[in-house]
Design a protein around this motif. Structure first.
Motif, short mmCIF file in Angstrom:
data_model
loop_
_atom_site.label_atom_id
_atom_site.label_comp_id
_atom_site.label_asym_id
_atom_site.label_seq_id
_atom_site.Cartn_x
_atom_site.Cartn_y
_atom_site.Cartn_z
N GLU A 172 88.01 73.69 37.68
CA GLU A 172 87.60 73.02 38.90
C GLU A 172 87.24 71.56 38.65
OE1 GLU A 172 84.16 74.70 40.76
OE2 GLU A 172 82.85 74.32 39.05
N PHE A 173 87.46 70.76 39.66
CA PHE A 173 87.16 69.34 39.62
C PHE A 173 85.66 69.12 39.60
CE2 PHE A 173 87.67 64.91 40.37
CZ PHE A 173 86.73 64.56 41.34
N VAL A 174 85.23 68.15 38.79
CA VAL A 174 83.82 67.78 38.74
C VAL A 174 83.63 66.35 39.25
CG1 VAL A 174 81.83 67.38 37.24
CG2 VAL A 174 83.34 69.34 36.82
N ALA A 175 84.32 65.41 38.63
CA ALA A 175 84.16 64.01 39.01
C ALA A 175 85.32 63.21 38.45
CB ALA A 175 82.84 63.44 38.50
N ALA A 176 85.60 62.06 39.06
CA ALA A 176 86.65 61.18 38.56
C ALA A 176 86.31 59.74 38.92
CB ALA A 176 88.01 61.58 39.13
N VAL A 177 86.91 58.83 38.19
CA VAL A 177 86.66 57.40 38.40
C VAL A 177 87.98 56.65 38.30
CG1 VAL A 177 86.06 57.08 35.96
CG2 VAL A 177 85.28 55.41 37.65
N SER A 178 88.14 55.65 39.15
CA SER A 178 89.36 54.85 39.16
C SER A 178 89.47 54.00 37.90
CB SER A 178 89.39 53.96 40.40
OG SER A 178 88.29 53.06 40.37
N TRP A 179 90.64 53.41 37.70
CA TRP A 179 90.88 52.71 36.44
C TRP A 179 89.97 51.51 36.26
CZ3 TRP A 179 93.15 47.73 36.02
CH2 TRP A 179 93.58 47.18 37.23
N ARG A 180 89.56 50.90 37.33
CA ARG A 180 88.64 49.76 37.20
C ARG A 180 87.18 50.19 37.23
NH1 ARG A 180 90.88 44.72 40.89
NH2 ARG A 180 92.56 44.08 39.48
N ASP A 187 81.26 68.48 45.59
CA ASP A 187 80.01 68.63 46.35
C ASP A 187 78.93 69.30 45.50
OD1 ASP A 187 81.61 69.33 49.56
OD2 ASP A 187 81.11 67.44 48.56
N SER A 188 79.33 70.19 44.62
CA SER A 188 78.36 70.96 43.85
C SER A 188 77.60 70.12 42.83
CB SER A 188 79.06 72.11 43.12
OG SER A 188 80.07 71.61 42.26
N VAL A 189 78.11 68.93 42.50
CA VAL A 189 77.45 68.10 41.50
C VAL A 189 76.98 66.76 42.05
CG1 VAL A 189 78.88 69.17 39.71
CG2 VAL A 189 79.51 66.92 40.61
N LYS A 190 77.34 66.48 43.29
CA LYS A 190 76.97 65.20 43.90
C LYS A 190 75.46 65.04 43.86
CE LYS A 190 79.87 64.30 47.01
NZ LYS A 190 80.65 64.28 48.29
N ASP A 191 75.00 63.87 43.54
CA ASP A 191 73.58 63.51 43.44
C ASP A 191 72.92 64.05 42.17
OD1 ASP A 191 73.20 64.08 46.98
OD2 ASP A 191 73.68 62.22 45.93
N ARG A 192 73.66 64.79 41.35
CA ARG A 192 73.12 65.24 40.06
C ARG A 192 73.89 64.68 38.87
NH1 ARG A 192 73.29 70.45 38.59
NH2 ARG A 192 75.15 70.91 39.83
N PHE A 193 75.20 64.52 39.05
CA PHE A 193 76.06 64.04 37.97
C PHE A 193 76.52 62.61 38.28
CE2 PHE A 193 77.90 68.39 36.43
CZ PHE A 193 76.61 68.89 36.31
N THR A 194 76.73 61.84 37.23
CA THR A 194 77.25 60.48 37.38
C THR A 194 78.35 60.26 36.34
OG1 THR A 194 75.10 59.66 38.12
CG2 THR A 194 76.70 58.03 37.38
N ILE A 195 79.50 59.81 36.82
CA ILE A 195 80.61 59.50 35.94
C ILE A 195 80.65 57.99 35.71
CG2 ILE A 195 82.30 59.30 37.81
CD1 ILE A 195 84.35 60.60 35.91
N ALA A 196 81.00 57.61 34.48
CA ALA A 196 81.10 56.19 34.16
C ALA A 196 82.12 56.01 33.05
CB ALA A 196 79.74 55.65 33.71
#
Length: 124
Positions: A46-54, A62-71
């Motif tokens: 299942e998908f957790v988080a993703a970030v664009s190339w820039r 939704d299950s991780v929003k406000d708890r996880f941060t991708i960088a």
């Protein structure tokens, strides 16, 4: 072409924080959309988080929003996932993935390159 190696997974208690890292090789990393997926035993990936190339656009489950941060750090070819307020339901193998950017895919089929995974276990 890019290769990905995850690290940082371990056993933690509910409520703890953990940071996963993904080291990438290949000059194209900085041009790829990158993300984190997870897979628990008997469940689909299942998908957790993703970030664009820039790094300017992010997507979260939704299950991780406000708890996880991708960088990401394109200068160091690194991707990170800061996980706070961990729950037992977050226990899974976490995978780093990369793809040539066409938006920010949230399905596994949208990614071309995968790491081997790192185990996160959250106990009560």
């Amino acid at each position: 072409q890019v290769s990905l190696v995850e690290s940082g997974g371990r056993l933690v208690q509910a409520g703890d924080s953990l940071r996963l890292s993904c080291a990438a090789s290949g000059a194209m990393f900085r041009h790829y959309t990158v993300g984190w997926f997870r897979q628990a035993p008997g469940k689909e990936r299942e998908f957790v988080a993703a970030v664009s190339w820039r790094g300017g656009d992010t997507e979260y489950a939704d299950s991780v929003k406000d708890r996880f941060t991708i960088a990401r750090d394109n200068n160091k070819n690194m991707l990170f996932l800061q996980m706070n307020s961990l729950k037992p339901d977050d226990s899974a193998v976490y995978y780093c993935a990369a793809t040539a950017p066409v938006g920010i895919p949230t399905l596994p089929d949208g990614y071309d390159y995968w790491g081997q995974g790192t185990q996160v276990t959250v106990s009560l």
